[in-house]
Scaffold this active site. Structure first.
Site, PDB file in Angstrom:
ATOM      1  N   GLY A 173      -1.181   0.729  -4.999  1.00 28.77           N
ATOM      2  CA  GLY A 173      -2.461   0.125  -4.667  1.00 28.77           C
ATOM      3  C   GLY A 173      -3.577   0.806  -5.414  1.00 28.77           C
ATOM      4  O   GLY A 173      -3.639   2.040  -5.424  1.00 28.77           O
ATOM      5  N   TYR A 184      11.017  -3.617  -7.986  1.00 26.56           N
ATOM      6  CA  TYR A 184       9.724  -3.518  -8.662  1.00 26.56           C
ATOM      7  C   TYR A 184       8.737  -2.496  -8.088  1.00 26.56           C
ATOM      8  O   TYR A 184       8.119  -1.743  -8.833  1.00 26.56           O
ATOM      9  CB  TYR A 184       9.039  -4.895  -8.700  1.00 26.56           C
ATOM     10  N   CYS A 202       0.838  -1.197   0.000  1.00 24.11           N
ATOM     11  CA  CYS A 202       0.000   0.000   0.000  1.00 24.11           C
ATOM     12  C   CYS A 202       0.873   1.247   0.000  1.00 24.11           C
ATOM     13  O   CYS A 202       2.096   1.165   0.059  1.00 24.11           O
ATOM     14  CB  CYS A 202      -0.889   0.020   1.236  1.00 24.11           C
ATOM     15  N   ASN A 224       0.932   0.652   5.921  1.00 26.93           N
ATOM     16  CA  ASN A 224       1.552  -0.079   4.823  1.00 26.93           C
ATOM     17  C   ASN A 224       2.458  -1.132   5.432  1.00 26.93           C
ATOM     18  O   ASN A 224       3.276  -0.815   6.284  1.00 26.93           O
ATOM     19  CB  ASN A 224       2.385   0.882   3.941  1.00 26.93           C
ATOM     20  N   GLY A 225       2.283  -2.379   5.002  1.00 26.76           N
ATOM     21  CA  GLY A 225       3.105  -3.464   5.525  1.00 26.76           C
ATOM     22  C   GLY A 225       2.252  -4.649   5.882  1.00 26.76           C
ATOM     23  O   GLY A 225       1.131  -4.798   5.379  1.00 26.76           O
TER      24      GLY A 225
HETATM   25  P1  5GP Z   1       5.081 -13.048 -12.950  1.00 35.39           P
HETATM   26  O1  5GP Z   1       4.474 -12.663 -14.244  1.00 35.39           O
HETATM   27  O2  5GP Z   1       6.334 -13.841 -13.073  1.00 35.39           O
HETATM   28  O3  5GP Z   1       4.091 -13.718 -12.062  1.00 35.39           O
HETATM   29  O4  5GP Z   1       5.434 -11.717 -12.154  1.00 35.39           O
HETATM   30  C1  5GP Z   1       6.497 -10.874 -12.529  1.00 35.39           C
HETATM   31  C2  5GP Z   1       6.050  -9.794 -13.437  1.00 35.39           C
HETATM   32  O5  5GP Z   1       4.876  -9.176 -12.910  1.00 35.39           O
HETATM   33  C3  5GP Z   1       7.038  -8.686 -13.641  1.00 35.39           C
HETATM   34  O6  5GP Z   1       6.906  -8.250 -14.986  1.00 35.39           O
HETATM   35  C4  5GP Z   1       6.598  -7.568 -12.720  1.00 35.39           C
HETATM   36  O7  5GP Z   1       6.917  -6.312 -13.278  1.00 35.39           O
HETATM   37  C5  5GP Z   1       5.093  -7.785 -12.643  1.00 35.39           C
HETATM   38  N1  5GP Z   1       4.468  -7.568 -11.343  1.00 35.39           N
HETATM   39  C6  5GP Z   1       3.238  -7.037 -11.171  1.00 35.39           C
HETATM   40  N2  5GP Z   1       2.930  -6.968  -9.874  1.00 35.39           N
HETATM   41  C7  5GP Z   1       3.975  -7.465  -9.177  1.00 35.39           C
HETATM   42  C8  5GP Z   1       4.269  -7.652  -7.781  1.00 35.39           C
HETATM   43  O8  5GP Z   1       3.481  -7.314  -6.904  1.00 35.39           O
HETATM   44  N3  5GP Z   1       5.465  -8.175  -7.475  1.00 35.39           N
HETATM   45  C9  5GP Z   1       6.359  -8.542  -8.436  1.00 35.39           C
HETATM   46  N4  5GP Z   1       7.530  -9.045  -8.056  1.00 35.39           N
HETATM   47  N5  5GP Z   1       6.129  -8.388  -9.730  1.00 35.39           N
HETATM   48  C10 5GP Z   1       4.958  -7.867 -10.107  1.00 35.39           C
HETATM   49 MG    MG Z   2       6.759  -5.715 -15.248  1.00 32.78          MG
END
Ligand code: 5GP
Ligand code: MG
Ligand code: SF4
Length: 463
Positions: free
Chosen positions: A38, A252, A12, A112-113
């Protein structure tokens, strides 16, 4: 029940402002710039000096707040929240800030957390007569604060904070004070700034840029700030711990224009891309990123490898993040809606596709297919972070190891699964080299638990 509780309060964004004539408006703009953290709900609580007014709802900041309702939110102090959640409990009641009213005055709380002992605390509090309306950790804190009886509020808040374990960045608002608290590990980012005579606090510094505030410093791990008309005071209430800022904030979560501990996020990502090129040089024709989150890393990879950086993928501006979709099939549809390959760039080319992270493998699978359908002769998937193998209990949406591809398959199996010609990850060592050391006493300590399994908070029941 435990899994549901853990699934809350993910990623968040929080904001607080004190002593500004347009506190609610500043919160509105700040929340807008924190919207990437969020999109499910947002809220603002403002103080008039003797009462608290709240407006919140499900949806984006621009959907929740109309010009008309902003007019009603008049006051010089405010807090705000944007909410991201997974699992079933994404109803209105969980939208923050939560506002509690009592004989002695009101208190609004935004978080947040993720607390790691919230279930334990809920059971204890329920046994002693509390009834909960929401699944939010903020409500646990509210009940703990109330248990302090008639001692002064700051004392009760400080005592309540000592009962918490896990990750938290809290902003709390009463009619006459703004309080700010960060967990002893500093797992979640939180920055302090000034806007004229006003104090501001935000999950990310991009919020300061938008409202014209200047960055003062990070809120320190374990710090408790009291901000009121007589000024700001700082104390350390929680036990001393090793710093462990979430590495995924760099990888990310955070916006590229934010700075974390003085490091610009885009620049850090570019360095991760460079380090990836050093670790995994690959013969290819073009480098492309996945808009928007991996573009910085892709630029870094291209720069270090000497290969041209190209726009091999285009993102539609009008679709939400894939991750927010509740089911795998919807997520897959989401990726399709969101991205298209640029034939003119990738046709007949050996393409290096740099992504920022690899969780369920959905994005890599879809994009590899998309690039091949658009005529790419080879697709090499390079991930600018190590494989995520362990669940996060501090605020990221990976509830169980079974959902994490890298926890269940080896590199070769994963490469086959996504259909790429190669699949490579940045090593944990390189990640540390670029971003800081793991869970250390110095200010550069990082949480790397989802990559390494070394959880910074010991004694948890989750490991
Ligand atoms: P995956 O498609 O392997 O499940 O997740 C990784 C991809 O989803 C990356 O392209 C990342 O930019 C995007 N992504 C969207 N939301 C999240 C998130 O909450 N955590 C992470 N690590 N990647 C996310
Ligand atoms: Mg991505
Ligand atoms: Fe961040 Fe991973 Fe640590 Fe969770 S486990 S706080 S996502 S580094």
């Amino acid at each position: 029940m435990l899994a549901e509780l853990r699934g809350l309060n993910e990623e968040c964004g929080v904001f607080g402002v004190w002593n500004h004539p347009s506190a609610a408006q500043m919160s509105y703009y700040a929340l807008h710039s924190l919207q990437h953290r969020g999109q499910e709900g947002s809220g603002i609580v403002v103080t008039t000096g003797d009462s608290l007014q709240a407006r919140k709802g499900l949806g984006l900041v621009t959907e929740v707040f109309t010009a008309k309702c902003m007019e009603k939110l008049q006051g010089t102090g405010a807090i705000g929240h944007v909410r991201y959640s997974v699992g079933g409990t994404n109803g209105y009641e969980n939208v923050q800030p939560l506002l509690f009213r009592s004989q002695t005055g009101g208190i609004a709380i935004a978080h947040n957390g993720n607390l790691t002992n919230s279930l334990e605390l809920r059971v204890m509090l329920e046994n002693e007569g509390s009834i909960f309306q929401t699944d939010a950790d903020a409500e646990v804190l509210a009940h703990l604060i109330k248990r302090g009886g008639n001692t002064p509020l700051p004392e009760r808040i400080k005592w309540a904070l000592t009962q918490l374990e896990g990750a938290y960045a809290f902003v709390l608002l009463t009619e006459t004070e703004l309080y700010v608290a960060l967990d002893p590990y500093g797992l979640r980012p939180l920055s302090l700034g000034k806007l004229g005579d006003a104090w501001v606090v935000a999950s990310e510094t991009c919020a300061f840029d938008l409202i014209g505030a200047t960055y003062e410093r990070e809120v320190y791990p374990g710090e408790f700030l009291t901000i009121k008309d007589t000024g700001l005071s700082s104390e350390f209430v929680a036990k001393k711990a090793s710093r462990a800022l979430c590495a995924m904030e760099y990888v990310y979560f955070s916006r590229p224009d934010s700075n974390l501990r003085g490091k610009n996020v885009h620049t850090a990502r570019k360095k991760l891309g460079k380090a990836l090129a050093q670790e995994h040089p690959i013969e290819a024709d073009v480098v492309t990123g996945v808009p928007d989150s991996s573009l910085s890393a892709a630029i870094g990879y291209a720069e270090a490898s000497g290969l041209p950086y190209e726009l091999g993928l285009i993102k539609s501006r009008y679709v939400g993040r894939t991750f927010i979709e509740p089911s795998q099939s919807l997520r897959e549809q989401g990726v399709k809606l969101k991205l298209s390959a640029v034939q003119g760039v990738v046709k007949g080319k050996r393409v290096i596709m740099v992504d920022d992270s690899f969780v369920r493998g959905t994005t890599s699978t879809r994009i590899t297919r998309m690039l091949k359908e658009a005529g790419a002769t080879e697709v090499h998937v390079l991930i600018a972070s190590p494989p995520i193998k362990y669940p996060c209990y501090y605020g990221m949406d990976t509830l169980s190891a079974s959902e994490l591809v890298a926890a269940n398959y080896d590199l070769k199996e994963m490469r086959e699964m996504i259909g790429a010609d190669s699949l490579r990850f940045l090593s944990v060592d390189k990640l540390q080299e670029v971003l800081g050391s793991p869970n250390s006493r110095d200010d550069h300590g990082l949480c790397l638990a989802c990559f390494t399994g070394n959880y910074p908070i010991k004694g948890d029941d989750h490991v």
